[in-house]
Design an enzyme around this catalytic site. Structure first.
Site, PDB file in Angstrom:
ATOM      1  N   CYS A 201       5.242  -6.180   1.581  1.00  0.00           N
ATOM      2  CA  CYS A 201       5.577  -4.758   1.678  1.00  0.00           C
ATOM      3  C   CYS A 201       4.830  -4.110   2.854  1.00  0.00           C
ATOM      4  O   CYS A 201       5.116  -4.421   4.001  1.00  0.00           O
ATOM      5  CB  CYS A 201       5.282  -4.088   0.339  1.00  0.00           C
ATOM      6  SG  CYS A 201       6.149  -2.534   0.134  1.00  0.00           S
ATOM      7  N   TYR A 202       3.848  -3.251   2.611  1.00  0.00           N
ATOM      8  CA  TYR A 202       3.073  -2.644   3.699  1.00  0.00           C
ATOM      9  C   TYR A 202       2.497  -3.733   4.607  1.00  0.00           C
ATOM     10  O   TYR A 202       2.455  -3.598   5.824  1.00  0.00           O
ATOM     11  CB  TYR A 202       1.948  -1.804   3.094  1.00  0.00           C
ATOM     12  CG  TYR A 202       1.095  -1.050   4.085  1.00  0.00           C
ATOM     13  CD1 TYR A 202       1.467   0.212   4.541  1.00  0.00           C
ATOM     14  CD2 TYR A 202      -0.102  -1.595   4.561  1.00  0.00           C
ATOM     15  CE1 TYR A 202       0.676   0.909   5.449  1.00  0.00           C
ATOM     16  CE2 TYR A 202      -0.896  -0.906   5.460  1.00  0.00           C
ATOM     17  CZ  TYR A 202      -0.505   0.343   5.907  1.00  0.00           C
ATOM     18  OH  TYR A 202      -1.296   1.025   6.794  1.00  0.00           O
TER      19      TYR A 202
ATOM     20  N   ASP B 107     -16.503 -12.458 -23.332  1.00  0.00           N
ATOM     21  CA  ASP B 107     -17.198 -12.629 -22.057  1.00  0.00           C
ATOM     22  C   ASP B 107     -18.654 -13.053 -22.241  1.00  0.00           C
ATOM     23  O   ASP B 107     -19.111 -14.001 -21.598  1.00  0.00           O
ATOM     24  CB  ASP B 107     -17.119 -11.341 -21.218  1.00  0.00           C
ATOM     25  CG  ASP B 107     -15.674 -10.924 -20.973  1.00  0.00           C
ATOM     26  OD1 ASP B 107     -14.778 -11.775 -21.140  1.00  0.00           O
ATOM     27  OD2 ASP B 107     -15.435  -9.750 -20.624  1.00  0.00           O
TER      28      ASP B 107
ATOM     29  N   LYS C 100      -9.910 -12.805 -16.803  1.00  0.00           N
ATOM     30  CA  LYS C 100     -10.020 -13.043 -18.259  1.00  0.00           C
ATOM     31  C   LYS C 100      -9.386 -14.385 -18.671  1.00  0.00           C
ATOM     32  O   LYS C 100      -9.966 -15.113 -19.478  1.00  0.00           O
ATOM     33  CB  LYS C 100      -9.329 -11.887 -18.989  1.00  0.00           C
ATOM     34  CG  LYS C 100      -9.649 -11.811 -20.452  1.00  0.00           C
ATOM     35  CD  LYS C 100     -10.938 -11.066 -20.659  1.00  0.00           C
ATOM     36  CE  LYS C 100     -11.279 -10.812 -22.080  1.00  0.00           C
ATOM     37  NZ  LYS C 100     -12.500 -10.015 -22.208  1.00  0.00           N
TER      38      LYS C 100
ATOM     39  N   GLU D 193       4.494 -10.670  -6.552  1.00  0.00           N
ATOM     40  CA  GLU D 193       3.395 -10.783  -7.514  1.00  0.00           C
ATOM     41  C   GLU D 193       3.727 -10.216  -8.891  1.00  0.00           C
ATOM     42  O   GLU D 193       3.019 -10.490  -9.859  1.00  0.00           O
ATOM     43  CB  GLU D 193       2.134 -10.090  -6.954  1.00  0.00           C
ATOM     44  CG  GLU D 193       2.193  -8.571  -6.798  1.00  0.00           C
ATOM     45  CD  GLU D 193       2.836  -8.092  -5.501  1.00  0.00           C
ATOM     46  OE1 GLU D 193       3.697  -8.824  -4.954  1.00  0.00           O
ATOM     47  OE2 GLU D 193       2.522  -6.981  -5.050  1.00  0.00           O
TER      48      GLU D 193
ATOM     49  N   GLY E 155       0.844  -1.193   0.000  1.00  0.00           N
ATOM     50  CA  GLY E 155       0.000   0.000   0.000  1.00  0.00           C
ATOM     51  C   GLY E 155       0.875   1.238   0.000  1.00  0.00           C
ATOM     52  O   GLY E 155       2.066   1.157   0.322  1.00  0.00           O
TER      53      GLY E 155
ATOM     54  N   HIS F 155       8.097  -7.425  -3.896  1.00  0.00           N
ATOM     55  CA  HIS F 155       6.800  -7.770  -4.493  1.00  0.00           C
ATOM     56  C   HIS F 155       6.888  -9.074  -5.293  1.00  0.00           C
ATOM     57  O   HIS F 155       7.291  -9.048  -6.460  1.00  0.00           O
ATOM     58  CB  HIS F 155       6.321  -6.632  -5.400  1.00  0.00           C
ATOM     59  CG  HIS F 155       5.868  -5.447  -4.616  1.00  0.00           C
ATOM     60  ND1 HIS F 155       4.588  -5.309  -4.145  1.00  0.00           N
ATOM     61  CD2 HIS F 155       6.549  -4.365  -4.166  1.00  0.00           C
ATOM     62  CE1 HIS F 155       4.476  -4.186  -3.459  1.00  0.00           C
ATOM     63  NE2 HIS F 155       5.654  -3.588  -3.450  1.00  0.00           N
TER      64      HIS F 155
END
Ligand code: XMP
Length: 519
Positions: A85-86, A233, A375, A177, A58, A175
């Site tokens: 992180c945060y 979709d 997706k 991710e 964050g 991070h």
């Protein structure tokens, strides 16, 4: 609750730009997860029954007044927790550690060094004691929290990864991710699969089974209507609902004259032909061209197209007796984005309407079977349901279609020229293998005439612009470096084969400051 959903990771969002990526990585490990705002209450968290929790990064500092807090009782739940992180700083603060501003703000690649034996979470993460990671922070942990050991450091952050394996609590300053942390995906997968003991049941086949069961339970014997657009979709939603309830599904496909070459016939062949879905095709091309006559403002054009669609859809829906449900292909990023819009986090630059604004008096219940899916997952279950690969992997196409790709006033003649040029362009991209490396490619019709020469005579004809971009999230994008030889062939083909065009240009603008579409 089904067994699928008994393995579930909770991600609490403290406002990092990367939070959605955490969710995607977890799903890529075939484990179901949901992303919720940091202020989810303890009662809601307990009811969620997480197999593990991830606290995101964050933008704030934990010691700031007004910094988003964490429900402290969370740490007593006894489920594994990973703070990023945060999130790591919150964890540290809770267990008596100290977080201070870093001497030097760290942003970008860093070399993470293992200290001692890093343990289970870091299985395979280090090569000869180091690993490349992506950092983005202004604070670091100075005093290690009670009961934790330091597992790794960087030059600027001596406490860069901490753990208390007895209690299954972990914190990383970097991070995992983002793609820039090459072993990050492995680490997140290890967290959810090994530490949280999720077996990875979130596979396309199981997602379909689970969704089919839920649709049957929700809908019972009632009737459902769905606006089919030809996009991924709504197509996958239609195939899925049809698998669940067969003829109780009624699709309406509005041909608005703003579709790609032969798209209307392809949609009908796939759904009505191959899958046996009930589809009503409405040939409303003329109504759209008439409605758009004289209008040059892009936002007004979007409104006209959207309103006409609603009118026509409503007329058709009235034909379906006893329709109780309106099905939509809403996917998880749409849900997250509109939740973000409520908290002021996301901003809409263009009015990206899909089939959303049906009038209240229609009083239909909403059926959104893709609401929890990203997706990639939607595409995977589309293949699982037997939709053609080309339909499932097609680039995104905006709701207003060619209405925003014919610049200025939309005319049938312009749409016809654009359709043919675009088809040649896309055909060549498939042939040369570029299509799947590009995130979105299309042709644009410029309503200006330029001078050319053909044979002995001068010509005075229209211009086609070609756009191809690479992007992960469509928020920023770079133009695709198309080889000259391929550009030359595409340009030659368009000019030779499409009457009315004597000039082709290639768009070399990035987003920002340009956008992906031209309107
Ligand atoms: P821009 O042009 O804003 O586009 O960079 C980002 C992505 O959004 C799509 N787009 C739309 N999609 N209705 C839609 O459903 C719209 O009005 C619309 N405008 C842009 C665009 O194709 C790209 O994928």
């Amino acid at each position: 609750m089904s067994t699928l959903h008994s393995e579930r990771i909770l991600i609490l969002d403290f406002g990092s730009q990367y939070t959605q990526l955490i969710a995607r990585r977890v799903r890529e490990s075939r484990v179901y997860c949901e992303l919720h705002p940091y202020d989810m209450t303890m009662a809601e968290i307990s009811a969620f029954k997480p197999s593990g929790i991830i606290l995101s990064g964050g933008p704030k500092s934990v010691y700031d007044s007004g910094a988003p807090p964490v429900e402290e009782a969370l740490f007593e739940l006894g489920v594994p927790i990973l703070g990023i992180c945060y999130g790591m700083q919150l964890l540290s603060q809770h267990f008596g550690g100290k977080v201070v501003p870093a001497g030097k703000r760290e942003y970008g690649h860093a070399v993470l060094e293992a200290i001692g034996e890093p343990g289970d979470l870091f299985d395979g993460f280090f090569t000869e004691g180091t690993s490349s990671v992506w950092m983005s922070h202004g604070d670091h942990v100075e005093v290690v929290p009670v009961g934790f050991e330091v597992v790794a450091r960087t030059t600027n952050a001596p406490v860069c990864a901490i753990q208390n394996p007895q209690r299954n609590l972990y914190g990383v300053q970097f991070h995992p991710e983002v793609n820039h942390t090459p072993q990050g995906e492995l680490m997140l997968s290890t967290f959810v699969r090994k530490i949280c003991r999720c077996s990875g049941q979130w596979t396309p086949g199981k997602i379909v089974d689970d969704a089919v069961a839920r649709i049957r339970e929700q809908v019972g014997t009632e009737q459902v209507i769905l606006g089919l657009s030809g996009g991924v979709d709504s197509s996958v939603a239609a195939a899925l609902i049809h698998r669940a309830i067969g003829d109780q599904l009624h699709c309406v496909f509005v041909d608005n004259g703003l579709l790609r070459l032969d798209e209307g016939d392809q949609v009908m062949a796939t759904f009505a032909g191959n899958l046996g879905v009930k589809v009503t095709r409405v040939n409303a091309q003329r109504r759209f061209y008439d409605g758009l006559k004289g209008e040059v403002d892009p936002e007004k054009k979007r409104k006209i197209i959207g309103n006409l669609f609603v009118d026509i859809f409503e007329e058709q829906a009235g034909e379906v007796e006893d329709a109780q449900w309106l099905a939509q292909g809403t996917i998880y990023p749409d849900v997250i984005e509109s939740a973000g819009a409520k908290t002021g986090k996301a901003h809409n630059i263009k009015s990206h309407h899909n089939v959303g604004g049906l009038p209240d008096y229609m009083k239909l219940k909403l059926l959104e079977p893709l609401r929890e899916l990203f997706k990639d997952e939607v595409r995977a279950i589309g293949e699982e349901l037997g939709l053609p690969k080309q339909m499932v992997w097609r680039h995104p196409f905006p709701g207003p279609g060619l209405g925003v790709r014919v610049l200025g006033e939309v005319k049938e003649e312009y749409c016809d020229i654009l359709r043919r040029a675009d088809a040649i362009y896309i055909d060549e991209l498939y042939e040369t293998g570029h299509y799947h490396k590009i995130s979105q490619a299309f042709a644009v019709f410029l309503p200006v005439k330029s001078v050319g020469v053909m044979g002995d005579g001068r010509t005075y004809e229209y211009v086609i612009a070609l756009r191809a971009v690479e992007t992960k999230d469509f928020m920023t994008a770079g133009w695709y470096p198309m080889p000259y030889a391929d550009l030359a062939r595409i340009s030659n083909r368009i000019i030779n084969e499409v009457k009315g065009v004597n000039r082709v240009v290639y768009d070399i603008s990035s987003k920002p400051p340009a956008t992906i579409e031209w309107e």
